[in-house]
Design a protein around this motif. Structure first.
Motif, PDB file in Angstrom:
ATOM      1  N   ARG A  10       0.933  -1.082   0.279  1.00  0.00           N
ATOM      2  CA  ARG A  10      -0.093   0.393  -0.196  1.00  0.00           C
ATOM      3  C   ARG A  10       1.119   1.238   0.211  1.00  0.00           C
ATOM      4  O   ARG A  10       0.656   2.254  -0.860  1.00  0.00           O
ATOM      5  CB  ARG A  10      -1.100  -0.294   1.603  1.00  0.00           C
ATOM      6  N   ARG A  11       2.514   1.357   0.155  1.00  0.00           N
ATOM      7  CA  ARG A  11       2.707   2.798   0.437  1.00  0.00           C
ATOM      8  C   ARG A  11       4.267   2.388  -0.575  1.00  0.00           C
ATOM      9  O   ARG A  11       4.490   3.045  -0.776  1.00  0.00           O
ATOM     10  CB  ARG A  11       3.881   2.182   1.869  1.00  0.00           C
ATOM     11  N   ASP A  12       4.039   1.517  -1.159  1.00  0.00           N
ATOM     12  CA  ASP A  12       4.638   1.407  -2.583  1.00  0.00           C
ATOM     13  C   ASP A  12       3.863   0.944  -3.420  1.00  0.00           C
ATOM     14  O   ASP A  12       3.479   0.072  -4.205  1.00  0.00           O
ATOM     15  CB  ASP A  12       5.597  -0.020  -2.865  1.00  0.00           C
ATOM     16  N   PRO A  13       2.806   1.741  -4.699  1.00  0.00           N
ATOM     17  CA  PRO A  13       1.873   1.781  -5.646  1.00  0.00           C
ATOM     18  C   PRO A  13       2.923   0.617  -7.246  1.00  0.00           C
ATOM     19  O   PRO A  13       1.796   0.271  -7.478  1.00  0.00           O
ATOM     20  CB  PRO A  13       1.393   3.221  -5.636  1.00  0.00           C
ATOM     21  N   PHE A  14       4.237   1.462  -7.147  1.00  0.00           N
ATOM     22  CA  PHE A  14       4.467   0.783  -8.230  1.00  0.00           C
ATOM     23  C   PHE A  14       5.208  -0.774  -8.177  1.00  0.00           C
ATOM     24  O   PHE A  14       4.089  -1.391  -8.836  1.00  0.00           O
ATOM     25  CB  PHE A  14       5.669   1.465  -8.436  1.00  0.00           C
ATOM     26  N   SER A  15       5.147  -0.891  -7.579  1.00  0.00           N
ATOM     27  CA  SER A  15       5.512  -2.675  -6.298  1.00  0.00           C
ATOM     28  C   SER A  15       3.840  -2.874  -7.111  1.00  0.00           C
ATOM     29  O   SER A  15       4.375  -4.768  -7.746  1.00  0.00           O
ATOM     30  CB  SER A  15       5.778  -2.633  -5.656  1.00  0.00           C
ATOM     31  N   ALA A  16       3.223  -2.549  -6.072  1.00  0.00           N
ATOM     32  CA  ALA A  16       1.521  -3.394  -6.488  1.00  0.00           C
ATOM     33  C   ALA A  16       0.750  -3.285  -7.501  1.00  0.00           C
ATOM     34  O   ALA A  16       0.410  -4.232  -7.799  1.00  0.00           O
ATOM     35  CB  ALA A  16       0.989  -2.298  -5.539  1.00  0.00           C
ATOM     36  N   ALA A  17       1.401  -2.631  -8.470  1.00  0.00           N
ATOM     37  CA  ALA A  17       0.453  -2.442  -9.684  1.00  0.00           C
ATOM     38  C   ALA A  17       1.532  -3.261 -10.319  1.00  0.00           C
ATOM     39  O   ALA A  17       1.094  -3.963 -11.538  1.00  0.00           O
ATOM     40  CB  ALA A  17       0.980  -0.858 -10.564  1.00  0.00           C
ATOM     41  N   CYS A  18       3.008  -3.422 -10.286  1.00  0.00           N
ATOM     42  CA  CYS A  18       3.636  -4.046 -11.173  1.00  0.00           C
ATOM     43  C   CYS A  18       2.999  -6.210 -10.940  1.00  0.00           C
ATOM     44  O   CYS A  18       2.965  -6.721 -11.314  1.00  0.00           O
ATOM     45  CB  CYS A  18       5.326  -4.394 -10.925  1.00  0.00           C
ATOM     46  N   ILE A  19       2.972  -6.056  -9.461  1.00  0.00           N
ATOM     47  CA  ILE A  19       2.335  -7.844  -9.458  1.00  0.00           C
ATOM     48  C   ILE A  19       0.838  -8.208  -9.469  1.00  0.00           C
ATOM     49  O   ILE A  19       1.220  -8.766 -10.615  1.00  0.00           O
ATOM     50  CB  ILE A  19       2.664  -7.826  -7.663  1.00  0.00           C
ATOM     51  N   ALA A  20       0.241  -6.970  -9.542  1.00  0.00           N
ATOM     52  CA  ALA A  20      -1.430  -7.034 -10.243  1.00  0.00           C
ATOM     53  C   ALA A  20      -1.086  -7.290 -11.680  1.00  0.00           C
ATOM     54  O   ALA A  20      -1.413  -7.780 -11.964  1.00  0.00           O
ATOM     55  CB  ALA A  20      -2.159  -5.615 -10.018  1.00  0.00           C
ATOM     56  N   VAL A  21       0.025  -6.714 -12.507  1.00  0.00           N
ATOM     57  CA  VAL A  21       0.266  -6.522 -13.810  1.00  0.00           C
ATOM     58  C   VAL A  21       0.276  -7.927 -14.348  1.00  0.00           C
ATOM     59  O   VAL A  21      -0.169  -8.834 -15.039  1.00  0.00           O
ATOM     60  CB  VAL A  21       1.054  -5.202 -14.663  1.00  0.00           C
ATOM     61  N   LEU A  22       1.100  -8.566 -13.082  1.00  0.00           N
ATOM     62  CA  LEU A  22       2.097  -9.577 -13.784  1.00  0.00           C
ATOM     63  C   LEU A  22       1.152 -10.999 -13.182  1.00  0.00           C
ATOM     64  O   LEU A  22       0.423 -11.813 -14.168  1.00  0.00           O
ATOM     65  CB  LEU A  22       3.275 -10.440 -13.090  1.00  0.00           C
ATOM     66  N   LEU A  23      -0.073 -10.673 -12.215  1.00  0.00           N
ATOM     67  CA  LEU A  23      -1.142 -11.721 -11.743  1.00  0.00           C
ATOM     68  C   LEU A  23      -2.020 -11.360 -13.555  1.00  0.00           C
ATOM     69  O   LEU A  23      -2.580 -12.541 -13.786  1.00  0.00           O
ATOM     70  CB  LEU A  23      -1.483 -10.726 -10.185  1.00  0.00           C
ATOM     71  N   ILE A  24      -2.237 -10.637 -13.643  1.00  0.00           N
ATOM     72  CA  ILE A  24      -3.129 -10.113 -14.776  1.00  0.00           C
ATOM     73  C   ILE A  24      -3.496 -10.666 -16.567  1.00  0.00           C
ATOM     74  O   ILE A  24      -3.862 -11.845 -16.625  1.00  0.00           O
ATOM     75  CB  ILE A  24      -3.473  -8.701 -14.952  1.00  0.00           C
ATOM     76  N   VAL A  25      -2.034 -10.794 -16.119  1.00  0.00           N
ATOM     77  CA  VAL A  25      -1.364 -11.586 -16.984  1.00  0.00           C
ATOM     78  C   VAL A  25      -1.285 -12.659 -17.520  1.00  0.00           C
ATOM     79  O   VAL A  25      -1.842 -13.157 -18.256  1.00  0.00           O
ATOM     80  CB  VAL A  25       0.370 -10.888 -17.658  1.00  0.00           C
TER      81      VAL A  25
END
Length: 293
Positions: A10-25
């Motif tokens: 939650r404090r690192d939105p870039f890492s959260a976005a990266c993990i979300a992108v990989l999960l979606i892909v």
């Protein structure tokens, strides 16, 4: 641990976005047969270069194939193969490195000399040479990648094991009669997790780029199998008149590679903190035992 990771995400939105992108892909590739609106290989020349529509969300290519469907199925040949290759590479290299660090002696000497030979040549040159000898095909690329990259993990893990074998908490575990498998699993393998995770995540990105690059050159995945690099190869001939053909596969490669690198940074930060805490706790525990004795 899970709560702490969620708080850090939650404090690192870039890492959260990266993990979300990989999960979606990964999920998109897994469920590609149900998500794809059309066949990824069925051709219809009369429908070539169709604009975006409900039937063709990203239009069609030079043979009338659905670009969106090919992009989804391309996840399997580009991303899934890269993750599978790195899983085999890490397992092989880390396993040999752990054995070399624990057993030492002749096995370690022979293994390290083999690693020296493998690491003496640039990885890309060796992979191109192997593919040139064995012929084009994704199987030959993956075999070449495994054959080249395992040495990095073997040497790295062996160095870490040798470094931490002399720590007090490892020596104490050996003195009290803990089996070697317990020492490896509880004390030595965790301290290598940060290095393995960081290097593996970066290597996944490099393997994705390698598979795409060789497919772009015609040495990787062969038509009509959908793959992001081969999609770029087919689109380059009409790049000036149909520039939109280059965008879907190109953007997908950039986004996934960036997400892998972001995931590697996040794992490195988290595992480094955990490793430092384990080392501190182990040293303090061993010191207390020594003082008691």
């Amino acid at each position: 641990m899970r709560t702490r990771c969620l708080a850090l995400l939650r404090r690192d939105p870039f890492s959260a976005a990266c993990i979300a992108v990989l999960l979606i892909v990964l999920l998109a590739g897994l469920f590609a047969p149900w998500l794809a609106p059309n066949s990824p290989v069925e051709t219809a020349v009369r429908l070539k270069y169709q604009p975006m529509s409900w039937q063709f969300p990203l239009g069609t290519d030079n043979l009338g194939r659905c670009v969106f469907s090919r992009l989804l199925f391309g996840i399997r040949t580009t991303v899934f193969y890269a993750f599978g290759t790195m899983l085999v590479t890490v397992t092989l290299g880390a396993g040999l490195g752990l054995l070399a660090g624990m057993l030492r002696g002749r096995f370690e000497a022979v293994l390290m000399r083999v690693c020296d030979v493998m690491l003496a040549f640039p990885a890309e040159v060796v992979i191109l040479a192997v593919v040139g000898l064995l012929g084009p095909g994704i199987e030959n690329i993956l075999l070449a990648v495994i054959g080249v990259k395992w040495a990095w993990y073997a040497r790295m893990v062996r160095s870490t094991v040798v470094q931490y074998t002399h720590r007090n908490y490892v020596r104490y575990a050996q003195v009290i009669g803990a089996p070697p498998s317990h020492v490896l699993r509880r004390h030595l393998l965790p301290v290598t997790a940060a290095e393995i995770a960081t290097l593996a995540s970066v290597d996944v990105a490099s393997v994705i780029l390698l598979i795409s690059a060789l497919s772009f050159l015609g040495l990787g995945v062969q038509p009509p199998t959908p793959e992001w690099g081969s999609m770029l190869n087919e689109a380059k001939t009409v790049m000036l008149v149909q520039p939109m053909q280059m965008l879907p596969a190109g953007i997908a490669i950039v986004v996934v590679v960036m997400a892998c690198n972001g995931l590697g940074d996040f794992l490195r930060d988290q595992l480094d903190v955990g490793r430092e805490r384990r080392q501190t706790a182990g040293v303090q525990s061993a010191d207390k035992k020594d003082a008691h004795v």
